[in-house]
Structures are given as C-alpha cells and as structure tokens.
Design an enzyme around this catalytic site. Structure first.
Site, PDB file in Angstrom:
ATOM      1  N   THR A 126      85.068  35.631  10.426  1.00 17.77           N
ATOM      2  CA  THR A 126      84.240  36.386   9.480  1.00 17.77           C
ATOM      3  C   THR A 126      83.734  35.491   8.342  1.00 17.77           C
ATOM      4  O   THR A 126      84.404  34.519   7.968  1.00 17.77           O
ATOM      5  CB  THR A 126      85.072  37.550   8.890  1.00 17.77           C
ATOM      6  N   ASP A 127      82.597  35.881   7.781  1.00 16.85           N
ATOM      7  CA  ASP A 127      82.075  35.147   6.612  1.00 16.85           C
ATOM      8  C   ASP A 127      82.995  35.303   5.399  1.00 16.85           C
ATOM      9  O   ASP A 127      82.880  34.560   4.428  1.00 16.85           O
ATOM     10  CB  ASP A 127      80.640  35.601   6.275  1.00 16.85           C
ATOM     11  N   GLU A 128      83.927  36.270   5.471  1.00 17.12           N
ATOM     12  CA  GLU A 128      84.788  36.517   4.309  1.00 17.12           C
ATOM     13  C   GLU A 128      85.774  35.383   4.058  1.00 17.12           C
ATOM     14  O   GLU A 128      86.347  35.279   2.974  1.00 17.12           O
ATOM     15  CB  GLU A 128      85.508  37.862   4.467  1.00 17.12           C
ATOM     16  N   TYR A 151      93.028  40.621   3.909  1.00 14.96           N
ATOM     17  CA  TYR A 151      92.309  40.563   5.190  1.00 14.96           C
ATOM     18  C   TYR A 151      91.708  39.180   5.416  1.00 14.96           C
ATOM     19  O   TYR A 151      91.940  38.534   6.438  1.00 14.96           O
ATOM     20  CB  TYR A 151      91.210  41.637   5.236  1.00 14.96           C
ATOM     21  N   LYS A 155      92.521  36.186   8.217  1.00 16.32           N
ATOM     22  CA  LYS A 155      91.529  35.650   9.169  1.00 16.32           C
ATOM     23  C   LYS A 155      91.412  34.130   9.009  1.00 16.32           C
ATOM     24  O   LYS A 155      91.238  33.408   9.987  1.00 16.32           O
ATOM     25  CB  LYS A 155      90.166  36.325   8.958  1.00 16.32           C
TER      26      LYS A 155
HETATM   27  P1  NAD Z   1      87.665  47.310  14.718  1.00 12.67           P
HETATM   28  O1  NAD Z   1      88.669  47.612  13.656  1.00 12.67           O
HETATM   29  O2  NAD Z   1      86.580  48.271  15.007  1.00 12.67           O
HETATM   30  O3  NAD Z   1      88.417  47.028  16.093  1.00 12.67           O
HETATM   31  C1  NAD Z   1      89.588  46.258  16.184  1.00 12.67           C
HETATM   32  C2  NAD Z   1      90.164  46.462  17.575  1.00 12.67           C
HETATM   33  O4  NAD Z   1      91.341  45.663  17.714  1.00 12.67           O
HETATM   34  C3  NAD Z   1      90.580  47.910  17.859  1.00 12.67           C
HETATM   35  O5  NAD Z   1      90.156  48.302  19.142  1.00 12.67           O
HETATM   36  C4  NAD Z   1      92.092  47.870  17.773  1.00 12.67           C
HETATM   37  O6  NAD Z   1      92.734  48.848  18.575  1.00 12.67           O
HETATM   38  C5  NAD Z   1      92.384  46.461  18.269  1.00 12.67           C
HETATM   39  N1  NAD Z   1      93.656  45.944  17.788  1.00 12.67           N
HETATM   40  C6  NAD Z   1      94.121  45.958  16.505  1.00 12.67           C
HETATM   41  N2  NAD Z   1      95.360  45.419  16.464  1.00 12.67           N
HETATM   42  C7  NAD Z   1      95.665  45.041  17.730  1.00 12.67           C
HETATM   43  C8  NAD Z   1      96.800  44.427  18.316  1.00 12.67           C
HETATM   44  N3  NAD Z   1      97.866  44.095  17.586  1.00 12.67           N
HETATM   45  N4  NAD Z   1      96.774  44.182  19.643  1.00 12.67           N
HETATM   46  C9  NAD Z   1      95.713  44.544  20.408  1.00 12.67           C
HETATM   47  N5  NAD Z   1      94.617  45.147  19.909  1.00 12.67           N
HETATM   48  C10 NAD Z   1      94.596  45.385  18.583  1.00 12.67           C
HETATM   49  O7  NAD Z   1      87.086  45.874  14.332  1.00 12.67           O
HETATM   50  P2  NAD Z   1      85.635  45.236  14.492  1.00 12.67           P
HETATM   51  O8  NAD Z   1      84.843  45.584  13.314  1.00 12.67           O
HETATM   52  O9  NAD Z   1      85.140  45.521  15.848  1.00 12.67           O
HETATM   53  O10 NAD Z   1      86.002  43.692  14.363  1.00 12.67           O
HETATM   54  C11 NAD Z   1      86.287  42.917  15.529  1.00 12.67           C
HETATM   55  C12 NAD Z   1      86.522  41.480  15.121  1.00 12.67           C
HETATM   56  O11 NAD Z   1      85.382  40.966  14.448  1.00 12.67           O
HETATM   57  C13 NAD Z   1      87.685  41.291  14.153  1.00 12.67           C
HETATM   58  O12 NAD Z   1      88.364  40.114  14.515  1.00 12.67           O
HETATM   59  C14 NAD Z   1      87.017  41.146  12.799  1.00 12.67           C
HETATM   60  O13 NAD Z   1      87.811  40.373  11.929  1.00 12.67           O
HETATM   61  C15 NAD Z   1      85.755  40.426  13.196  1.00 12.67           C
HETATM   62  N6  NAD Z   1      84.598  40.654  12.312  1.00 12.67           N
HETATM   63  C16 NAD Z   1      84.192  41.906  12.000  1.00 12.67           C
HETATM   64  C17 NAD Z   1      83.050  42.095  11.231  1.00 12.67           C
HETATM   65  C18 NAD Z   1      82.536  43.476  10.899  1.00 12.67           C
HETATM   66  O14 NAD Z   1      81.560  43.595  10.158  1.00 12.67           O
HETATM   67  N7  NAD Z   1      83.094  44.544  11.454  1.00 12.67           N
HETATM   68  C19 NAD Z   1      82.353  40.983  10.745  1.00 12.67           C
HETATM   69  C20 NAD Z   1      82.790  39.702  11.089  1.00 12.67           C
HETATM   70  C21 NAD Z   1      83.910  39.552  11.873  1.00 12.67           C
HETATM   71  P1  TYD Z   2      83.061  47.273   4.117  1.00 16.78           P
HETATM   72  O1  TYD Z   2      82.192  47.994   5.079  1.00 16.78           O
HETATM   73  O2  TYD Z   2      84.449  47.754   3.881  1.00 16.78           O
HETATM   74  O3  TYD Z   2      83.047  45.749   4.575  1.00 16.78           O
HETATM   75  P2  TYD Z   2      83.614  44.429   3.812  1.00 16.78           P
HETATM   76  O4  TYD Z   2      84.455  44.838   2.678  1.00 16.78           O
HETATM   77  O5  TYD Z   2      84.418  43.781   4.889  1.00 16.78           O
HETATM   78  O6  TYD Z   2      82.386  43.658   3.425  1.00 16.78           O
HETATM   79  O7  TYD Z   2      82.321  47.229   2.709  1.00 16.78           O
HETATM   80  C1  TYD Z   2      81.013  46.717   2.601  1.00 16.78           C
HETATM   81  C2  TYD Z   2      80.653  46.707   1.138  1.00 16.78           C
HETATM   82  O8  TYD Z   2      80.575  48.059   0.666  1.00 16.78           O
HETATM   83  C3  TYD Z   2      81.696  46.021   0.277  1.00 16.78           C
HETATM   84  O9  TYD Z   2      81.029  45.337  -0.781  1.00 16.78           O
HETATM   85  C4  TYD Z   2      82.511  47.166  -0.277  1.00 16.78           C
HETATM   86  C5  TYD Z   2      81.500  48.291  -0.387  1.00 16.78           C
HETATM   87  N1  TYD Z   2      82.056  49.648  -0.219  1.00 16.78           N
HETATM   88  C6  TYD Z   2      81.738  50.640  -1.137  1.00 16.78           C
HETATM   89  O10 TYD Z   2      80.997  50.418  -2.116  1.00 16.78           O
HETATM   90  N2  TYD Z   2      82.237  51.895  -0.927  1.00 16.78           N
HETATM   91  C7  TYD Z   2      83.049  52.185   0.113  1.00 16.78           C
HETATM   92  O11 TYD Z   2      83.498  53.355   0.233  1.00 16.78           O
HETATM   93  C8  TYD Z   2      83.361  51.156   1.058  1.00 16.78           C
HETATM   94  C9  TYD Z   2      84.234  51.431   2.246  1.00 16.78           C
HETATM   95  C10 TYD Z   2      82.838  49.891   0.860  1.00 16.78           C
END
Ligand code: NAD
Ligand code: TYD
Length: 336
Positions: A126-128, A151, A155
């Site tokens: 992630t970019d985070e 988090y 990562k």
């Molecule tokens: P999500 O929370 O929707 O899904 C996570 C999945 O992992 C779920 O299906 C969950 O059941 C499974 N999981 C959790 N713990 C587990 C374990 N111990 N064993 C097996 N499975 C497990 O997440 P997402 O948003 O789809 O993110 C997927 C990946 O992408 C993550 O690694 C996250 O850090 C990364 N990512 C997400 C974003 C975003 O914007 N959502 C951005 C950049 C990177």
């Molecule tokens: P989020 O979707 O939780 O992603 P991340 O924190 O991983 O970037 O949040 C996106 C942005 O929105 C973040 O700056 C936090 C903000 N946010 C709110 O303002 N209100 C909310 O209820 C949530 C969940 C997030």
C-alpha cells in the site's frame, strides 16, 4: 506461472483480481485461500461459481501447515498475497490483529514459498507505507518507509520480510504499492462505500476532521491490471507504485457522491478526526508506466462507476450493514 494461490481472494481487491484473471488467462488455475473474516465473503466470488479453473480453500495464512497443504495439493507455483487486516480504524482499535495477519501471516507464506521453491511470491502492499507526504512531493519506490498507523506499520513490516527473503534466500519476489481502491465488493466500512451507502439511506456521512486529507482513489480494476503487469513483466526484487497520480480531498469526494446520488449537502457531518490521521498520500507511478501500464479511469469515472454499482447492488451491501457491522459502527462513530 500456471497455478496461482490468491490469498484474501474473497475480499474486495482479491475477488476483483480473481474475476479479472479468470477471464484474461483461461489456462491458469486459481486457488483462493481465505479464512473469511468479516471482510471476506463468498458472495464476492459468486460470479465465478462453477468455473472449473477456480478452487476455494478456507484457511488462515498464519497456519503454516494449512498453507503447505494447499500449496502441495494444488501444485501451486505462484502466491499472490492479498490477505490482510486492512482497515486503519480497526487497526487503531485492535492493533494485535494487523500484526498477526499482516506480519506473521506474510512470514508463513514466505516460508512455504521458500521451502517449495515457488516461481514467484507477489506481495500486495500500500502507499500508506510511505507515511504522510507533504505537497507537492510524490513517493517513489526508493523512498524511505515511514508508516504511522498500526495498519501501515504492519504492511511495512511485511514488505521488509518479503525483501529479506529475496536477498537472503533468493526467493523470486515482486511487490506493488497500491493507492486507495474503489469499486464493486468494497466492504462498507471504508470511506467511499460507507459514504455511498449512508447517502442512499439518508444517513449522515462522517467526515473526519476538516475533510481536507488527500487520497489517490483509483478504480480497482486499474489496480488489478497493474498487478498483472508486474507479475508478468516486473523485475524480481522490485517494487512498483500503482495509482492514478491524482489526489482528491475527502470532502470533495463526499460532495461528488452526494451529487451523483442527488442527495443534500446537509448529510455531510464533520466528526472527530482519526488518531494520527495521515494528511496526504501521493504516488509517482512512472516506474510502472514504463512497463506499459496506465490508469484507465479518472477519479470522476471511477467514482461514478462505483456509486452506480452500489445503487444497483443493494442486495450485496444491505445484509452486511446489520449485526456485527452495527456494533462496529456504534463503537467507531457513537462517541464522535
Ligand atoms: P479486504 O479487507 O476487503 O479483504 C481482505 C481479505 O483477506 C478478506 O477476504 C479476508 O477474509 C482475508 N483475510 C484476512 N485475514 C486473513 C488470514 N489470516 N488468512 C487468510 N485470509 C485472511 O481487503 P482489500 O481492500 O481487498 O485489500 C487487499 C490487499 O490490498 C491488502 O493486502 C491491503 O493491504 C492491500 N491494499 C488495499 C488497498 C485498498 O484501498 N483497499 C490499497 C492498497 C493496498
Ligand atoms: P479509508 O477508506 O478508511 O482508507 P485509508 O484510511 O486506508 O486511506 O479512508 C479514506 C479517507 O477517508 C481517509 O482519509 C479517512 C477518511 N474517512 C472519513 O473521513 N470518514 C470515515 O468514516 C472513514 C471510514 C474514512
């Protein structure tokens, strides 16, 4: 690359990636390995039900014996690790879960990949991990990692392990650092699906602090294409940023959601800010673009497509917004 273990494949990005790969590579066999936490849902894979290319194993990535068994049973040659605890707010409430899954779980997968001499281990990051980036800077892949939430720290820890396995054991690894994804099957605890589903129901949209935090919101399938490209053309041991390179303030994103849905601005509600909230993430994605990738959706197109999906798929999100979700909502927002 023929037999892929997609961990976390029942989650948001993982399930979109599975659908994308099944369609693009009919010769690949995909095994989703997922423990099905609250965020993992079999409904996310319903469109692929009955597809002989796809298998599902319910298992925890921290359970190294179960990972070994899945890798051996399905003759896996590639692991793509999406599995994670992914919500910053939940990681603030309960940091133990992110350390367990994101750090220890990634280690267990790496260990099995090393033992079984897999062709590739790809880590979804992630970019985070870069931490908060002041304007006008953009993060490039060589920048130091300065994560600031439980988090993002977990990562970053996982990334360090992946790189250590590349250097120490010669494990063929690649990594991608994606910006915020939006699109179908996004669990409605994250900002865009939460704001959208709240707005549909005329429930206030909780904007943290002044709402001027910036995120690079990208359409999930653009991210999937970037991962695919790195899997097939990325250099071993290398990391690639994946994002649009355009940031939007949360408050502007919320206004746009209300506009698309024809809802009043009175639904915007500023609430107490997130602890340690990163003000801005911003990526330089030229390294991935040099491989031939570009984002297909602008922010407006991605948001429009996402909001429409939620309007058309109430049957997917309404059942989620009950039970455990309401408990979480009360805990997270009740006292704000
Ligand atoms: P999500 O929370 O929707 O899904 C996570 C999945 O992992 C779920 O299906 C969950 O059941 C499974 N999981 C959790 N713990 C587990 C374990 N111990 N064993 C097996 N499975 C497990 O997440 P997402 O948003 O789809 O993110 C997927 C990946 O992408 C993550 O690694 C996250 O850090 C990364 N990512 C997400 C974003 C975003 O914007 N959502 C951005 C950049 C990177
Ligand atoms: P989020 O979707 O939780 O992603 P991340 O924190 O991983 O970037 O949040 C996106 C942005 O929105 C973040 O700056 C936090 C903000 N946010 C709110 O303002 N209100 C909310 O209820 C949530 C969940 C997030």
């Amino acid at each position: 690359m023929q037999n892929l273990l997609v961990t976390g494949g029942a989650g948001f990005i993982g399930s979109n990636f599975v659908h994308y790969m099944l369609e693009k590579y009919p010769a690949y066999r995909i095994v989703v390995y997922d423990v099905l936490t609250y965020a993992g849902r079999m409904e996310n894979l319903a469109l692929a039900q009955g597809n002989p290319q796809l298998s599902f194993v319910r298992g925890d990535i921290c359970d190294i014996d179960a990972v070994r068994a899945a890798v051996d049973t399905y003759q896996i040659d590639t692991i793509i690790n999406f599995a994670a605890e992914t919500h910053v707010d939940r990681s603030i409430l309960a940091p133990d879960a992110v350390v367990r899954t994101n750090v220890n779980g990634t280690w267990a997968l790496l260990e099995v990949a090393r033992e079984r001499q897999l062709e590739r281990f790809h880590q979804i990051s992630t970019d985070e991990v870069y931490g908060a980036i002041p304007a006008p800077q953009r993060s490039t892949e060589g920048d130091p990692l300065e994560p600031r939430s439980p988090y993002s720290a977990s990562k970053a820890g996982a990334e360090h392990l992946v790189y250590a396995y590349f250097i120490t054991y010669g494990l063929p690894v690649t990594m991608t650092r994606g910006s915020n994804n939006i699109g179908p099957f996004h669990y409605p605890e994250k900002a865009v699906p939460l704001f959208t589903t709240n707005a549909i129901d005329d429930i206030p949209l909780p904007i943290y602090g002044d709402g001027l935090q910036m995120r690079d919101y990208q359409f999930v399938l653009d991210h999937c294409e970037g991962i695919d490209l790195v899997l097939h053309k990325g250099a071993l041991g290398e990391t690639y940023n994946v994002g649009t390179g355009v940031e939007t303030a949360n408050i502007d994103m919320a206004h746009k959601i209300l506009r698309i849905l024809g809802k009043p601005e009175s639904l915007l509600q500023h609430v107490t800010d997130r602890a340690g909230h990163d003000r801005r993430y911003a990526l330089d994605c030229s390294k991935l673009r040099a491989l031939g990738w570009s984002s297909r959706h602008s922010f407006d197109q991605a948001l429009e497509r996402t909001v429409r999906w939620y309007v058309e798929h109430e049957g997917w999100w309404r059942p989620i917004k009950s039970g455990e979700y309401l408990e979480y909502y009360k805990q997270q927002y009740g006292a704000r």
